[in-house]
Enzyme design. Structure first.
Site, mmCIF file in Angstrom:
data_model
loop_
_atom_site.group_PDB
_atom_site.id
_atom_site.type_symbol
_atom_site.label_atom_id
_atom_site.label_comp_id
_atom_site.label_asym_id
_atom_site.label_seq_id
_atom_site.Cartn_x
_atom_site.Cartn_y
_atom_site.Cartn_z
ATOM 1 C CE LYS A 169 -29.500 -16.952 -2.823
ATOM 2 N NZ LYS A 169 -28.777 -18.249 -1.942
ATOM 3 N N GLY A 200 -31.486 -22.018 -1.955
ATOM 4 C CA GLY A 200 -31.209 -21.926 -3.451
ATOM 5 C C GLY A 200 -30.391 -21.440 -4.221
ATOM 6 N N GLY A 202 -28.471 -18.163 -6.306
ATOM 7 C CA GLY A 202 -28.458 -16.964 -6.282
ATOM 8 C C GLY A 202 -29.523 -16.608 -7.423
ATOM 9 N N GLY A 206 -32.928 -16.025 -5.161
ATOM 10 C CA GLY A 206 -32.612 -14.633 -5.229
ATOM 11 C C GLY A 206 -33.361 -13.793 -6.290
ATOM 12 C CD GLU A 244 -23.134 -2.756 4.942
ATOM 13 O OE1 GLU A 244 -23.022 -2.302 4.488
ATOM 14 O OE2 GLU A 244 -23.960 -2.341 5.636
ATOM 15 C CB CYS A 278 -16.252 -7.619 3.949
ATOM 16 S SG CYS A 278 -17.405 -6.910 6.100
ATOM 17 C CD GLU A 378 -13.680 -8.570 -1.538
ATOM 18 O OE1 GLU A 378 -14.945 -8.649 -2.540
ATOM 19 O OE2 GLU A 378 -14.421 -7.866 0.064
#
Ligand code: NAD
Length: 471
Positions: A169, A200, A202, A206, A244, A278, A378
Site C-alpha cells: 500500500k 487507498g 492510510g 493501511g 523506517e 528522511c 522534522e
C-alpha cells in the site's frame, strides 16, 4: 489527464471494489494531473487472500528459483528505468538528478539482494542444534510518497529473496508510480499473488493491513506518528514490524574540514529531494569560531543553486509534494523567526517566477539553538538550521540531543578523527565526508527513527523466522 483505476491483485490488473476518486495535483503546475480510484477494505482483503494463497507455494521455492525471479526483475527495472524516473519527477516534483539516483539505486539494491541471498545460509548449525530460517509469511508493505519506487523495490526484493508474499500500500499520492512499478513486477513474471499493489487511504487500506491476522509482518516507511499507530495495531496479532521513520539528522563539520568543500556538500545533503528526505542532514553543526565563514559560504552556495523545474538535471530544489507540505514548510519558517533564529537566506513565500507550483524558498537559519523547534522537529522541506558548537564533545552532545537517530554525517580532513566522533553518535547510518548509498549496509533508526534494519543480510533476516531443531 490520466485515470488510474486498476489494482494489481493475484497477477492481474483488476477493477477495484472501492469507488471513491482522489484527484492528484501536479505540484509543479498546480494543475490536475490524474484521477485515482481508492480501494476499500474488501480490496485490501482480496489482496491479502491472494498473498496468503501464493505463500503456500512461493515459500517452498528454492533459493535459485528466487534468484532467478530477482534477476528478471532487475532486467525489467533497467528496461523501464526512464519511465520510473519520469513518473517520479511528474508525480511529486522530485528533481531529476535525485530521481535518477533513486532509480539507479533501486537496480543496485536488487543486485545487492541477489548477491546477499547467494551467500546467505538459510540452514545453519548453532550450538548443538540445526537452525532453519524460513519466510515470515505475508508481508504488509506501507510506504510514503517520497522515493516510493525505491522503497517498493528494496522491500519487495527482500521479501521475494526470503520467500515471502506481499501486499503493498503505497501513499495515495503516488498512484502513478505504483502503476509503473506494478507493471515492472508483472513483466518480470513474478508468480501470481506474490506481489499485490493497491491504492487507498492510510486509515482504510493501511488500517486493514495493520489489523488483519493473515498479515504476519509489516514493513513500514513513513512518519514516526503513523509508525506508532501501526505498531499499536500490529501488537494485537503480534505481527513482526520493521519501521523506517523520520529523522532530524546532524551533520558535524569538524574544525579541520575544508569549508569550501564541506559547506556546499552539506547543503546538498540538507536539500536532498528538495529537503523531503528522511536522511536529509537538516542540522548543520559547525565550530563556533568558524560560524562567520560558514554563513558566507552557505549564503553564496544557496544564492547560486537552481530552484525550479524538477525536470531539469541542474535543479537542486523543486516543488513541495503538496499544498499541505508547502504550508507546513511556511509554518516552520515562521516558527524559526518567532524563536529568534537568524534568517540567513530564503524565508517565507514562493521564489520569483514560481508562484504557480508549491515551491518554497531554499532557506537557511543560522545561530540556531538545538532546543528550538526548527532544530528538533522534522520539517520535510528545504530548511536548514546552522547550529554553532564549542568543541567536539559539545558537537556530539548536540548531535545526540534529539528524539531521532536515523542518519548522521561527519566531515573532517582526518578520517580517523571523523570515525571517532561518528562512533559516539546514536544513529543507524553515518556517512563520513559526503553522502553515500550502500545497498548492503544496514539502514534503520536508533530511538524514534525506527525499529529493525533494511538492506543486505540484516534486512533479509527481518523477513525470516528462525526455527531450531534440537536432536
Ligand atoms: P505518512 O506517515 O503520513 O504516510 C506513510 C504511509 O502510511 C502512507 O502510505 C499513508 O497512507 C499510510 N498511513 C497513514 N495513516 C495510516 C494509518 N492510520 N494506518 C496505516 N497506514 C497509514 O508519511 P508521508 O507524509 O507519506 O512521508 C513522509 C514521512 O516519511 C516523513 O516523516 C519521513 O521522514 C518518513 N520517511 C522515512 C524514511 C526512512 O527510511 N526512515 C524514508 C522516507 C520517508
Amino acid at each position: 489527464m490520466k485515470t488510474i483505476n486498476k489494482f494489481y491483485i493475484n497477477g492481474e490488473f483488476v477493477t477495484p471494489h472501492g469507488t471513491e476518486i482522489l484527484e492528484l495535483i501536479n505540484p509543479t503546475t498546480n494543475k490536475k494531473m490524474a484521477e485515482v480510484t481508492l480501494g476499500d477494505v474488501e480490496d485490501a482483503r482480496a489482496a491479502i487472500v491472494a498473498a496468503k494463497v501464493a505463500f503456500t507455494t512461493f515459500s517452498k521455492t528454492t533459493k535459485d528459483e528466487r534468484i532467478g525471479y530477482l534477476e528478471k526483475l532487475r532486467a525489467t527495472i533497467k528496461r523501464r528505468a526512464n519511465d520510473l524516473t519520469d513518473v517520479m519527477v511528474e508525480e511529486y516534483g522530485g528533481v531529476r538528478q535525485f530521481c535518477t539516483m533513486v532509480t539507479n539505486n533501486a537496480i543496485e539494491d536488487v543486485s545487492a539482494m541477489i548477491d546477499t541471498l547467494k551467500h546467505f545460509d538459510l540452514e545453519r548449525k548453532t550450538g548443538k542444534s540445526r537452525v532453519r530460517l524460513q519466510p515470515v509469511g505475508v508481508v504488509g508493505i506501507i510506504i510514503p510518497w517520497n522515493m516510493s519506487n525505491g522503497f517498493i523495490v528494496t522491500k519487495l526484493s527482500t521479501a521475494i529473496a526470503a520467500g515471502c508474499t506481499s501486499v503493498v500500500k503505497p501513499s495515495e499520492m503516488s498512484a502513478q508510480q505504483t502503476q509503473v512499478m506494478a507493471e515492472c513486477f508483472h513483466e518480470a513474471g513474478i508468480p501470481k499473488g506474490v506481489v499485490n499493489f493497491l491504492n487507498g487511504m492510510g486509515d482504510v487500506i493501511g488500517g486493514e493491513i495493520t489489523r488483519n491476522p493473515d498479515i504476519n509482518k509489516i514493513a513500514f516507511t513513513g512518519s514516526t506518528g503513523v509508525g506508532k499507530i501501526i505498531m499499536r495495531g500490529a501488537v494485537e496479532s503480534m505481527k513482526r514490524v520493521t519501521m523506517e521513520l523520520g529523522g532530524k539528522s546532524p551533520n558535524i563539520i569538524l574544525d579541520d574540514a575544508n569549508l569550501q568543500q564541506a559547506i556546499p556538500m552539506a547543503i546538498t545533503i540538507a536539500f536532498l529531494n528538495s529537503g523531503q528526505a528522511c536522511a536529509a542532514g537538516t542540522r548543520l553543526l559547525v565550530p563556533e569560531s568558524k560560524l562567520k565563514d560558514v554563513n558566507e559560504i552557505a549564503k553564496y552556495t544557496v544564492d547560486n543553486i537552481k530552484v525550479g523545474d524538477p525536470g531539469s538535471m541542474e535543479t537542486m530544489v523543486g516543488p513541495m509534494v503538496s499544498k499541505k507540505q508547502f504550508d507546513r514548510v511556511q509554518e516552520y519558517i515562521k516558527v524559526g523567526q518567532q524563536e529568534g533564529a537568524t534568517l540567513l537566506v530564503g524565508g517565507l513565500g514562493k521564489p520569483k517566477g514560481l508562484e504557480n507550483g508549491y515551491f518554497a524558498k531554499a532557506t537557511i537559519f543560522t545561530n540556531v539553538k538545538n532546543s528550538m523547534r526548527i532544530a528538533q522537529e522534522e520539517i520535510f522541506g528545504p530548511v536548514l538550521s546552522i547550529i554553532p558548537y564549542k568543541n567536539d564533545e559539545d558537537a556530539i552532545a548536540i548531535a545526540n540531543d534529539t528524539t531521532y537517530g536515523l542518519a548522521a554525517y561527519v566531515t573532517s580532513a582526518d578520517k580517523e578523527r571523523a570515525y571517532r566522533v561518528a562512533s559516539q553518535i546514536d544513529a543507524g547510518r553515518i556517512c563520513i565526508n559526503g553522502f553515500m548509498h550502500d545497498s548492503k549496509a544496514p539502514f534503520g533508526g536508533f530511538k524514534q527513527s525506527g525499529v529493525g534494519r533494511e538492506y543486505g543480510e540484516f534486512g533479509l533476516e527481518e523477513y525470516l523466522e528462525p526455527k531450531a531443531f534440537l536432536e
